[in-house]
Design a protein around this motif. Sequence first.
Motif, PDB file in Angstrom:
ATOM      1  N   ARG A 123       0.835  -1.214   0.000  1.00 14.56           N
ATOM      2  CA  ARG A 123       0.000   0.000   0.000  1.00 14.56           C
ATOM      3  C   ARG A 123       0.862   1.253   0.000  1.00 14.56           C
ATOM      4  O   ARG A 123       0.422   2.317  -0.446  1.00 14.56           O
ATOM      5  CB  ARG A 123      -0.900   0.044   1.244  1.00 14.56           C
ATOM      6  CG  ARG A 123      -2.033  -0.933   1.238  1.00 14.56           C
ATOM      7  CD  ARG A 123      -2.818  -0.799   2.528  1.00 14.56           C
ATOM      8  NE  ARG A 123      -3.556   0.453   2.601  1.00 14.56           N
ATOM      9  CZ  ARG A 123      -4.816   0.607   2.210  1.00 14.56           C
ATOM     10  NH1 ARG A 123      -5.498  -0.419   1.737  1.00 14.56           N
ATOM     11  NH2 ARG A 123      -5.404   1.769   2.323  1.00 14.56           N
ATOM     12  N   VAL A 124       2.049   1.129   0.608  1.00  9.11           N
ATOM     13  CA  VAL A 124       3.024   2.233   0.589  1.00  9.11           C
ATOM     14  C   VAL A 124       4.061   1.878  -0.471  1.00  9.11           C
ATOM     15  O   VAL A 124       4.704   0.832  -0.368  1.00  9.11           O
ATOM     16  CB  VAL A 124       3.693   2.397   1.965  1.00  9.11           C
ATOM     17  CG1 VAL A 124       4.764   3.471   1.925  1.00  9.11           C
ATOM     18  CG2 VAL A 124       2.641   2.698   3.031  1.00  9.11           C
ATOM     19  N   PRO A 125       4.206   2.698  -1.493  1.00  7.40           N
ATOM     20  CA  PRO A 125       5.062   2.305  -2.621  1.00  7.40           C
ATOM     21  C   PRO A 125       6.552   2.355  -2.279  1.00  7.40           C
ATOM     22  O   PRO A 125       6.974   3.079  -1.386  1.00  7.40           O
ATOM     23  CB  PRO A 125       4.719   3.357  -3.681  1.00  7.40           C
ATOM     24  CG  PRO A 125       4.279   4.556  -2.898  1.00  7.40           C
ATOM     25  CD  PRO A 125       3.601   4.032  -1.659  1.00  7.40           C
TER      26      PRO A 125
ATOM     27  N   ASP B 257      10.501   1.348  -1.261  1.00 12.51           N
ATOM     28  CA  ASP B 257      11.158   0.732  -0.110  1.00 12.51           C
ATOM     29  C   ASP B 257      10.787   1.447   1.177  1.00 12.51           C
ATOM     30  O   ASP B 257      10.801   2.684   1.234  1.00 12.51           O
ATOM     31  CB  ASP B 257      12.689   0.826  -0.270  1.00 12.51           C
ATOM     32  CG  ASP B 257      13.186  -0.058  -1.391  1.00 12.51           C
ATOM     33  OD1 ASP B 257      12.504  -1.036  -1.716  1.00 12.51           O
ATOM     34  OD2 ASP B 257      14.269   0.247  -1.931  1.00 12.51           O
ATOM     35  N   HIS B 258      10.471   0.671   2.194  1.00 11.51           N
ATOM     36  CA  HIS B 258      10.277   1.222   3.539  1.00 11.51           C
ATOM     37  C   HIS B 258      10.483   0.102   4.535  1.00 11.51           C
ATOM     38  O   HIS B 258      10.511  -1.072   4.169  1.00 11.51           O
ATOM     39  CB  HIS B 258       8.904   1.894   3.676  1.00 11.51           C
ATOM     40  CG  HIS B 258       7.759   1.091   3.146  1.00 11.51           C
ATOM     41  ND1 HIS B 258       7.012   0.287   3.944  1.00 11.51           N
ATOM     42  CD2 HIS B 258       7.245   0.959   1.899  1.00 11.51           C
ATOM     43  CE1 HIS B 258       6.070  -0.309   3.205  1.00 11.51           C
ATOM     44  NE2 HIS B 258       6.196   0.075   1.954  1.00 11.51           N
TER      45      HIS B 258
ATOM     46  N   ASP C 161      -1.560   5.671   5.030  1.00 16.13           N
ATOM     47  CA  ASP C 161      -0.750   4.936   4.052  1.00 16.13           C
ATOM     48  C   ASP C 161       0.643   5.530   3.935  1.00 16.13           C
ATOM     49  O   ASP C 161       1.048   6.038   2.879  1.00 16.13           O
ATOM     50  CB  ASP C 161      -1.451   4.924   2.684  1.00 16.13           C
ATOM     51  CG  ASP C 161      -2.607   3.941   2.660  1.00 16.13           C
ATOM     52  OD1 ASP C 161      -2.597   2.986   3.467  1.00 16.13           O
ATOM     53  OD2 ASP C 161      -3.524   4.129   1.836  1.00 16.13           O
ATOM     54  N   PHE C 162       1.363   5.496   5.045  1.00 11.45           N
ATOM     55  CA  PHE C 162       2.755   5.961   5.032  1.00 11.45           C
ATOM     56  C   PHE C 162       3.573   5.069   5.958  1.00 11.45           C
ATOM     57  O   PHE C 162       3.031   4.324   6.763  1.00 11.45           O
ATOM     58  CB  PHE C 162       2.848   7.434   5.473  1.00 11.45           C
ATOM     59  CG  PHE C 162       2.374   7.712   6.867  1.00 11.45           C
ATOM     60  CD1 PHE C 162       3.227   7.548   7.958  1.00 11.45           C
ATOM     61  CD2 PHE C 162       1.073   8.133   7.113  1.00 11.45           C
ATOM     62  CE1 PHE C 162       2.789   7.807   9.249  1.00 11.45           C
ATOM     63  CE2 PHE C 162       0.629   8.383   8.408  1.00 11.45           C
ATOM     64  CZ  PHE C 162       1.488   8.226   9.474  1.00 11.45           C
ATOM     65  N   ASN C 163       4.862   5.142   5.804  1.00 15.44           N
ATOM     66  CA  ASN C 163       5.739   4.374   6.676  1.00 15.44           C
ATOM     67  C   ASN C 163       7.131   5.006   6.672  1.00 15.44           C
ATOM     68  O   ASN C 163       7.416   5.882   5.868  1.00 15.44           O
ATOM     69  CB  ASN C 163       5.818   2.907   6.206  1.00 15.44           C
ATOM     70  CG  ASN C 163       6.461   2.002   7.247  1.00 15.44           C
ATOM     71  OD1 ASN C 163       6.436   2.300   8.440  1.00 15.44           O
ATOM     72  ND2 ASN C 163       7.060   0.911   6.796  1.00 15.44           N
TER      73      ASN C 163
ATOM     74  N   LYS D 185      11.231   5.056   6.324  1.00 13.31           N
ATOM     75  CA  LYS D 185      12.371   4.452   5.635  1.00 13.31           C
ATOM     76  C   LYS D 185      13.621   5.073   6.228  1.00 13.31           C
ATOM     77  O   LYS D 185      13.700   6.304   6.365  1.00 13.31           O
ATOM     78  CB  LYS D 185      12.283   4.783   4.137  1.00 13.31           C
ATOM     79  CG  LYS D 185      13.558   4.527   3.353  1.00 13.31           C
ATOM     80  CD  LYS D 185      13.699   3.072   3.013  1.00 13.31           C
ATOM     81  CE  LYS D 185      15.072   2.746   2.427  1.00 13.31           C
ATOM     82  NZ  LYS D 185      15.426   1.343   2.714  1.00 13.31           N
TER      83      LYS D 185
END
Lengths: 222, 222
Positions: free
Chosen positions: B146-148, B150-151, B208-210, B212
Motif C-alpha cells: 500500500r506504501v510504494p 522501499d520502507h 498509508d505511510f511508513n 524508511k
Amino acid sequence: MKFGVMGTGAVGKALASKLATLGHDVMVGTREPDNESARAWIASSGCDLRLGSFADAAAFGQTLISCTAGITSIDVLRSCSNRDLAGKVLIDVSNPLDLSRGLHSPTLTICNDDSLGETIQRQFPELRVVKALNTCNNQVMVDPGRVPGDHDLFIAGNDAAAKEQVCDLLRSFGWRSVLDLGDITAARGTEGLMLIWLRLLARYGNADFNYKIVRAGQEARS
Amino acid sequence: MKFGVMGTGAVGKALASKLATLGHDVMVGTREPDNESARAWIASSGCDLRLGSFADAAAFGQTLISCTAGITSIDVLRSCSNRDLAGKVLIDVSNPLDLSRGLHSPTLTICNDDSLGETIQRQFPELRVVKALNTCNNQVMVDPGRVPGDHDLFIAGNDAAAKEQVCDLLRSFGWRSVLDLGDITAARGTEGLMLIWLRLLARYGNADFNYKIVRAGQEARS
C-alpha cells in the motif's frame, strides 16, 4: 543575518561554521568565553566567528540557535537578558538526553506529555521557538547530501512566520524536504526519535542516516 | 502454523484475516467469545477463523500475537494459563497508547526507560517476545505494498531464533526490509514512534505511510 549560536559542542561548532560559510555573522555563546579550547577552535576553524558569553550571543543574534546539552538549555537561556530574547526566533536543536546509563540505555529528561521545545516556549514566551535539526547527526544537519537521495527534516513551532524563516535557512543548508508537524507540542514526537536513533546508530555504526516518510501518492524525485 | 491472535480490534482482524489467507490455522481470542459483533465479523470475514477466549487462543496457537489495546495486554495474558504460554513466540503488535486527551495529545502509559514489549517479556519470562508491526497502520501491516517503494519495519527481541521466525512471517506478508534493532529494550524506540506517527497521520490525513531509514552506502532497490 546575525546569528547567536548557544553552545560549543559538536552541534554548535558545525552550525556556526556552516552559517559563517554561508556569509552570516555569527557569535558563538559559551559558558566561559575565555576558555582556551573554545578560542583555539575559533582560531583553527577557518571561519570568521565571534566568541562571547551566552548573554553576549543572545544580544548579538537576530536569530538564536540553542544547541547546548538539552539538560542545560533552560539555564543557559535564563543567563540571557529577556530584552535580548524578545521577539526573536530561537531554533531549538537540542534533545533532553540523559546518557548517564550509557549509549545503550538513553533516556529523556522530558518526554511523553511534554518536551524540551515546549518547555523553552513556555518558560520564554517572548521567544518564537522552532524545533528543528534535532533528529539527525550534526554533520548531516549542515550537509544533508551526506545521506543520499530523499530524506526528511521535521520542524515544529507555534509561529508560522518563524517556521517559514527557518525553512528558508534549512533550504540554504541543502535540505529539500522539511515536514512541518504543527505546533511546538510536536517536539514530543521528534525528541522521542532519539530513542530509536541511538539504536540505529548502534546497528549501522555510523551516523550518516536519516528518516524518510514514504507514502502513497508521493512522486519520485531524483 | 497455528496462530492465537489476541484481540478483535482493527489490528486483530487484519492480522487474523491475513494469516488465514496465507493458509494458517487461526483462533482469534476475545474477552467475550459469545459476543455478537465478533461472531458477525467472523461470519462475514470470508476466512476460516475460530473464535475463543484469550485463554483458548493461547492454548490453540503455536505462535501468539498480542494486538489488544496496549493498556490491557498484560491483563489479557494473565487470563491465559502459563502452561499455554511457555516457550511460545509472542509477537507484540500493540502500543501503550492513551488517547484519553484526544488524538492530538497522545501519551504513552509506559515509555522512556521502559516499554510494553519489555514489560510483557519481564512479566512472562516463559514467552519469547518479539516487538514488531507496531509502527504502522493495520492495513499497511498486512499489505506493505500500500506504501510504494522501499520502507522499513522494525523488530526487537531477546531471542534470535524467535526474531528469525517472525522475519520469515513478515516476509510472507510482503515485507522486504525488516530492521532488527536488538534486544527487547529497543521497543522503547519503536513504541515511542507513536508520538510522531499520529502527527504524520494528522498532516497527511491518511495512514498509508511508513518510515524508511535512508543511509549512505545503501543500494537502490526497485
